[in-house]
Design an enzyme around this catalytic site. Structure first.
Site, PDB file in Angstrom:
ATOM      1  N   SER A  41       0.801  -1.226   0.000  1.00 46.50           N
ATOM      2  CA  SER A  41       0.000   0.000   0.000  1.00 46.50           C
ATOM      3  C   SER A  41       0.835   1.277   0.000  1.00 46.50           C
ATOM      4  CB  SER A  41      -0.950   0.011   1.203  1.00 46.50           C
ATOM      5  OG  SER A  41      -0.240   0.129   2.404  1.00 46.50           O
ATOM      6  N   ASP A  72      -8.059   6.522   4.512  1.00 42.67           N
ATOM      7  CA  ASP A  72      -8.284   5.440   5.468  1.00 42.67           C
ATOM      8  C   ASP A  72      -9.530   5.600   6.341  1.00 42.67           C
ATOM      9  OD1 ASP A  72      -5.957   4.342   4.515  1.00 42.67           O
ATOM     10  OD2 ASP A  72      -4.728   5.001   6.197  1.00 42.67           O
ATOM     11  N   HIS A 122       1.054   4.197   6.728  1.00 48.67           N
ATOM     12  CA  HIS A 122       0.456   5.095   5.743  1.00 48.67           C
ATOM     13  C   HIS A 122       0.921   6.524   5.972  1.00 48.67           C
ATOM     14  CE1 HIS A 122      -3.189   2.408   4.449  1.00 48.67           C
ATOM     15  NE2 HIS A 122      -2.027   1.987   3.985  1.00 48.67           N
TER      16      HIS A 122
END
Length: 177
Positions: free
Chosen positions: A53, A120, A93
């Protein structure tokens, strides 16, 4: 079979000494891990990237080094590692929004994986308006590419992990020095 013969030749005292040495090595490693966590102010000062990701910034298997000092605000662009109460695996992230309430500790963050199409919010759950500072494990300060693949392989193949641990334990017991 030679290993078992050597183990039988060793006395109980020698086996206990080897087991104590092995335990000391494990305890030393745990103490170093906890000391690093105290210095970096985080429960987990080193983590492995488990997904894609965050590509191209970080690839699966990269080893990340974290800090989490309470007086440092998170800024847009910082890469965070956080853990949500309903998920057991840390998520790596980037911060895309940072909202301050009254103090640094009340900061709310919105994050997104560089390789993900959406932010998110869906991961946080309906009750959370943003990621709380208390959910953050740390901010990425450095990384080593691909070093964490060993961890991924050992988790994907648990039989290999147990075989290696058993072999290392046996070697520790029969080693004479």
């Amino acid at each position: 079979m030679d290993s078992l013969k050597q183990l039988r030749k060793m006395g109980v005292r020698q086996i206990l000494l080897q087991a104590l040495t092995f335990g000391s090595v494990l305890a030393s490693g745990l103490m170093m891990w906890k000391a690093l966590g105290l210095v970096c102010n985080t429960e987990s000062p080193i983590v492995v990237v488990l997904s894609g990701s965050m590509e191209p910034a970080f690839k699966r298997g990269d080893l990340l080094f974290l800090t989490n000092f309470p007086n440092e605000k998170f800024e847009v662009g910082d890469i965070t590692v956080y853990k949500l109460p309903h998920q057991g695996i840390p998520i790596v992230h980037r911060v895309i929004e940072a909202h301050d309430d009254s103090t640094v500790l009340d900061q709310f963050l919105l994050t997104k994986g560089d390789n993900n199409p959406e932010d998110d919010k869906s991961l946080y759950g309906s009750r959370m308006k943003g990621l709380k500072r208390s959910n953050v494990i740390g901010r990425v300060k450095g990384f080593l590419p691909y070093v964490g693949y060993v961890t991924i392989v050992l988790n994907d193949f648990p039989q290999l992990k147990y075989a290696l641990l058993g072999g290392l334990g046996l070697l520790a017991l029969i080693q004479k020095e």
